[in-house]
Design a protein around this motif. Structure first.
Motif, mmCIF file in Angstrom:
data_model
loop_
_atom_site.group_PDB
_atom_site.id
_atom_site.type_symbol
_atom_site.label_atom_id
_atom_site.label_comp_id
_atom_site.label_asym_id
_atom_site.label_seq_id
_atom_site.Cartn_x
_atom_site.Cartn_y
_atom_site.Cartn_z
ATOM 1 N N ILE A 91 -29.455 -1.508 -34.616
ATOM 2 C CA ILE A 91 -28.660 -0.811 -35.534
ATOM 3 C C ILE A 91 -29.555 -0.222 -36.400
ATOM 4 O O ILE A 91 -30.677 -0.258 -36.943
ATOM 5 C CB ILE A 91 -28.034 -1.811 -36.383
ATOM 6 C CG1 ILE A 91 -26.709 -2.530 -35.605
ATOM 7 C CG2 ILE A 91 -27.363 -1.065 -37.490
ATOM 8 C CD1 ILE A 91 -25.963 -3.282 -36.390
ATOM 9 N N GLU A 92 -29.559 1.414 -36.417
ATOM 10 C CA GLU A 92 -30.465 2.259 -37.065
ATOM 11 C C GLU A 92 -30.105 1.960 -38.641
ATOM 12 O O GLU A 92 -31.102 2.006 -39.317
ATOM 13 C CB GLU A 92 -30.236 3.544 -36.592
ATOM 14 C CG GLU A 92 -30.966 4.525 -37.291
ATOM 15 C CD GLU A 92 -30.841 6.159 -36.833
ATOM 16 O OE1 GLU A 92 -30.822 7.200 -37.589
ATOM 17 O OE2 GLU A 92 -30.502 6.179 -35.665
ATOM 18 N N SER A 93 -28.866 2.110 -38.919
ATOM 19 C CA SER A 93 -28.491 2.166 -40.614
ATOM 20 C C SER A 93 -27.155 1.758 -40.691
ATOM 21 O O SER A 93 -26.320 1.908 -39.708
ATOM 22 C CB SER A 93 -28.790 3.462 -41.259
ATOM 23 O OG SER A 93 -28.100 4.608 -40.572
ATOM 24 N N VAL A 94 -26.696 1.518 -42.150
ATOM 25 C CA VAL A 94 -25.415 1.408 -42.181
ATOM 26 C C VAL A 94 -25.002 2.320 -43.351
ATOM 27 O O VAL A 94 -25.552 2.509 -44.233
ATOM 28 C CB VAL A 94 -25.185 -0.394 -42.806
ATOM 29 C CG1 VAL A 94 -23.973 -0.696 -43.370
ATOM 30 C CG2 VAL A 94 -25.943 -1.135 -41.924
ATOM 31 N N LYS A 95 -23.733 2.804 -42.949
ATOM 32 C CA LYS A 95 -23.073 3.856 -43.821
ATOM 33 C C LYS A 95 -21.808 3.426 -44.597
ATOM 34 O O LYS A 95 -20.730 3.274 -43.859
ATOM 35 C CB LYS A 95 -22.673 4.977 -43.009
ATOM 36 C CG LYS A 95 -23.978 5.956 -42.602
ATOM 37 C CD LYS A 95 -23.402 7.128 -41.702
ATOM 38 C CE LYS A 95 -22.323 7.835 -42.392
ATOM 39 N NZ LYS A 95 -22.047 9.147 -41.937
ATOM 40 N N PRO A 96 -21.901 2.973 -45.883
ATOM 41 C CA PRO A 96 -20.688 2.809 -46.566
ATOM 42 C C PRO A 96 -19.861 3.953 -46.879
ATOM 43 O O PRO A 96 -20.625 5.057 -47.143
ATOM 44 C CB PRO A 96 -21.208 2.053 -47.676
ATOM 45 C CG PRO A 96 -22.589 2.281 -48.048
ATOM 46 C CD PRO A 96 -22.934 2.802 -46.594
ATOM 47 N N LEU A 97 -18.674 4.065 -46.824
ATOM 48 C CA LEU A 97 -17.969 5.275 -46.998
ATOM 49 C C LEU A 97 -16.610 4.876 -47.781
ATOM 50 O O LEU A 97 -16.231 3.809 -47.518
ATOM 51 C CB LEU A 97 -17.357 5.892 -45.645
ATOM 52 C CG LEU A 97 -18.613 6.415 -44.568
ATOM 53 C CD1 LEU A 97 -17.911 6.985 -43.285
ATOM 54 C CD2 LEU A 97 -19.317 7.278 -45.119
ATOM 55 N N VAL A 98 -16.139 5.953 -48.663
ATOM 56 C CA VAL A 98 -15.064 5.892 -49.082
ATOM 57 C C VAL A 98 -14.041 6.901 -48.871
ATOM 58 O O VAL A 98 -14.595 8.167 -49.400
ATOM 59 C CB VAL A 98 -15.285 5.889 -50.836
ATOM 60 C CG1 VAL A 98 -14.045 5.926 -51.413
ATOM 61 C CG2 VAL A 98 -15.735 4.555 -51.207
ATOM 62 N N ALA A 99 -12.984 6.862 -48.174
ATOM 63 C CA ALA A 99 -12.265 8.073 -47.659
ATOM 64 C C ALA A 99 -11.046 7.923 -48.373
ATOM 65 O O ALA A 99 -10.393 7.023 -48.742
ATOM 66 C CB ALA A 99 -12.151 7.793 -46.202
ATOM 67 N N GLY A 100 -10.679 9.226 -48.707
ATOM 68 C CA GLY A 100 -9.088 9.296 -49.183
ATOM 69 C C GLY A 100 -8.558 10.834 -49.079
ATOM 70 O O GLY A 100 -9.276 11.797 -48.564
ATOM 71 N N GLN A 101 -7.315 10.882 -49.484
ATOM 72 C CA GLN A 101 -6.780 12.257 -49.436
ATOM 73 C C GLN A 101 -6.180 12.820 -50.763
ATOM 74 O O GLN A 101 -5.791 11.732 -51.642
ATOM 75 C CB GLN A 101 -5.686 12.381 -48.276
ATOM 76 C CG GLN A 101 -6.161 12.095 -46.766
ATOM 77 C CD GLN A 101 -4.937 12.156 -45.798
ATOM 78 O OE1 GLN A 101 -3.806 11.747 -46.206
ATOM 79 N NE2 GLN A 101 -5.421 12.393 -44.643
ATOM 80 N N GLY A 102 -6.185 13.994 -50.724
ATOM 81 C CA GLY A 102 -5.627 14.468 -52.126
ATOM 82 C C GLY A 102 -5.290 15.757 -52.137
ATOM 83 O O GLY A 102 -5.413 16.827 -51.034
ATOM 84 N N MET A 103 -5.279 16.488 -53.405
ATOM 85 C CA MET A 103 -5.120 17.870 -53.617
ATOM 86 C C MET A 103 -6.535 18.384 -54.329
ATOM 87 O O MET A 103 -6.763 17.699 -55.580
ATOM 88 C CB MET A 103 -3.858 18.330 -54.324
ATOM 89 C CG MET A 103 -2.451 17.908 -53.383
ATOM 90 S SD MET A 103 -2.298 19.209 -52.090
ATOM 91 C CE MET A 103 -2.204 20.717 -52.808
ATOM 92 N N ILE A 104 -6.956 19.366 -53.876
ATOM 93 C CA ILE A 104 -8.132 20.101 -54.761
ATOM 94 C C ILE A 104 -7.686 21.360 -55.333
ATOM 95 O O ILE A 104 -7.126 22.218 -54.503
ATOM 96 C CB ILE A 104 -9.426 20.006 -54.011
ATOM 97 C CG1 ILE A 104 -10.545 20.319 -54.932
ATOM 98 C CG2 ILE A 104 -9.397 21.120 -52.829
ATOM 99 C CD1 ILE A 104 -11.872 20.171 -54.372
ATOM 100 N N ALA A 105 -7.915 21.705 -56.542
ATOM 101 C CA ALA A 105 -7.265 22.960 -57.298
ATOM 102 C C ALA A 105 -8.464 23.533 -57.857
ATOM 103 O O ALA A 105 -9.572 23.125 -58.578
ATOM 104 C CB ALA A 105 -6.111 22.595 -58.003
ATOM 105 N N SER A 106 -8.158 25.104 -57.993
ATOM 106 C CA SER A 106 -9.068 25.845 -58.822
ATOM 107 C C SER A 106 -8.208 26.751 -59.508
ATOM 108 O O SER A 106 -7.045 26.652 -59.558
ATOM 109 C CB SER A 106 -10.093 26.517 -58.116
ATOM 110 O OG SER A 106 -9.331 27.725 -57.239
ATOM 111 N N GLY A 107 -8.668 27.497 -60.229
ATOM 112 C CA GLY A 107 -7.856 28.786 -60.891
ATOM 113 C C GLY A 107 -7.011 29.586 -59.994
ATOM 114 O O GLY A 107 -5.875 30.079 -60.149
ATOM 115 N N ALA A 108 -7.340 29.615 -58.799
ATOM 116 C CA ALA A 108 -6.976 30.461 -57.777
ATOM 117 C C ALA A 108 -5.730 29.788 -57.031
ATOM 118 O O ALA A 108 -4.977 30.473 -56.188
ATOM 119 C CB ALA A 108 -7.822 30.964 -56.780
ATOM 120 N N GLY A 109 -5.729 28.492 -57.299
ATOM 121 C CA GLY A 109 -4.670 27.479 -56.390
ATOM 122 C C GLY A 109 -5.087 26.065 -55.965
ATOM 123 O O GLY A 109 -6.013 25.821 -56.188
#
Length: 415
Positions: free
Chosen positions: A91-109
């Motif tokens: 095993i070369e390395s261990v990768k902890p991840l936090v995954a999720g979904q959502g909406m990302i917004a700026s002034g343009a939408g």
């Protein structure tokens, strides 16, 4: 006289004809092996990049996470996984991840996205995303304080944002409550996939944990990167045995990336077919050279038959000559093909500049690697060598039969 020795002497008697036949066999073999290794390298690199960008070749998750991904389904202890990995060789390395979904917004939408919390110290060394930044930089541990994120080129265009601009992410936490967080764009990447360049946001692991309400030792996924992908089967068995009875599930990359797994399986069959087609096309040249060598020796064969050599013995002699030519041609061809593959693997062939806007072909939303580096295995060499030799022997059947289909008297009387 031994027929093998006689066949060998006949080949040396006309070196020019022998070299031409050897060249036709070896060139077809070398080209087929190189194409075989090149396609195999494309598959390996694409799959490795996808696995390293996400959760590695092996992933540990909550047992229910696959069926209904949600922030409340997480691995309770990343430290325990790291301690376990330290005891398993390969095993070369261990990768902890936090995954999720959502909406990302700026002034343009606003745009629907998937966000991924990663450890910058690990990700910067292993993920292809970190090597494909076109503006700004990849994440640093200090970005936890500055609330920095990296986004794709397509997403930046849709939101009309650039480096240093602020965006707002809206998602749900582990309690099902809607949360909004403000972030600043620190870098913009380009992977060549519209889905990833237009819908993926990466942020430091600690920030993602804070957004969805996970503890410091928790993660939605824990991935394991392997030193040698061929050791996956052995390591996954050890991990499953070690974690037996715990509330986690262990998956291979083939489960998490089914589109790539299917592509690899069909591709393995496909590039064997391509290899066979290449050799089949080369077989016409091989047939022509062997047949011409037989036609040129009609007078010789007629004299042997007149002196009492049986047709069967003559056919065996001609077939042995073809076999020796095929064996020598395969040896030279495999050597040349292997050398070409190894040199190309070291230098690489970069085709990224040849596609429009850098948009590579995709499989399951993952860009097919356009940095070509052939991958050669002993199995590939054996497959191509046996295929070329067998095909050469099949081709040699007709010239062998043709060698005794001559009118002895007329052939000897002719000039």
């Amino acid at each position: 006289m031994n027929l093998v020795k006689l066949a060998w002497r006949n080949l040396l008697r006309n070196k020019r004809r022998t070299y031409i036949t050897l060249a036709s066999i070896s060139s077809g073999c070398a080209f087929a092996l190189f194409i075989f290794a090149l396609i195999g390298g494309i598959h390996k690199k694409t799959i490795e990049d996808a696995a390293r960008m996400l959760a590695g070749q092996i992933t540990v998750e909550h047992p229910d996470y696959r069926d209904a991904p949600g922030p409340g389904l997480f691995v309770p202890s990343v430290a325990a996984m790291q301690a376990m990995a330290a005891k398993i060789p390969g095993i070369e390395s261990v990768k902890p991840l936090v995954a999720g979904q959502g909406m990302i917004a700026s002034g343009a939408g606003s745009v629907g996205v998937a966000f991924l919390g990663v450890d910058p110290a690990i990700e910067g060394n292993v993920s292809p995303l970190a090597r494909n930044m076109v503006r700004g930089r990849f994440l640093l541990p200090a970005d936890v304080e500055s609330r920095g994120v990296v986004i794709g080129t397509k997403l930046a265009e849709r939101l009309h944002v650039d480096l240093g601009n602020k965006v707002v992410l809206t998602t749900t936490d582990t309690h099902g409550e809607v949360v909004e967080e403000l972030f600043r764009v620190m870098g913009i990447f380009k992977l060549g996939s519209d889905a990833l360049d237009g819908g993926l946001v990466e942020m430091p692991l600690a920030l993602a944990r804070g957004v969805i309400g996970l503890g410091e030792d928790q993660a939605t996924q824990v991935g394991f990167l392997l030193e040698n992908p061929d050791s996956e089967e052995r390591i996954i068995v050890e991990i499953r045995r070690t974690l037996a009875g715990q509330p986690v599930a262990v998956y291979s990359w083939t489960t998490l990336l089914p589109a790539l797994a299917s592509w690899e399986a069909s591709g393995t069959r496909g590039h064997r077919v391509i290899c066979a087609v290449v050799i089949f096309l080369a077989s016409f040249t091989i047939l022509n050279t062997i047949l011409m060598s037989v036609v040129e020796r009609k007078r010789e064969f007629a004299m042997l038959l007149a002196l009492g050599t049986s047709p069967a013995r003559l056919r065996v002699q001609v077939f042995l000559e073809s076999f020796l030519l095929g064996l020598g041609g395969c040896a030279v061809g495999l050597a040349l093909g292997s050398i070409a593959a190894l040199i190309t693997a070291r230098q690489g062939i970069d085709l990224r500049g040849s596609v429009k806007d850098g948009a590579a072909p995709t499989v399951g939303n993952y860009a097919v690697s356009l940095q070509l580096r052939p991958t050669l295995t002993l199995e590939d060499v054996a497959f191509v060598g046996v295929l070329v030799l067998v095909l050469t022997m099949i081709i040699a059947i007709y010239p062998t039969l043709r060698s005794t289909r001559i009118h002895v008297a007329n052939t000897l009387r002719s000039n």
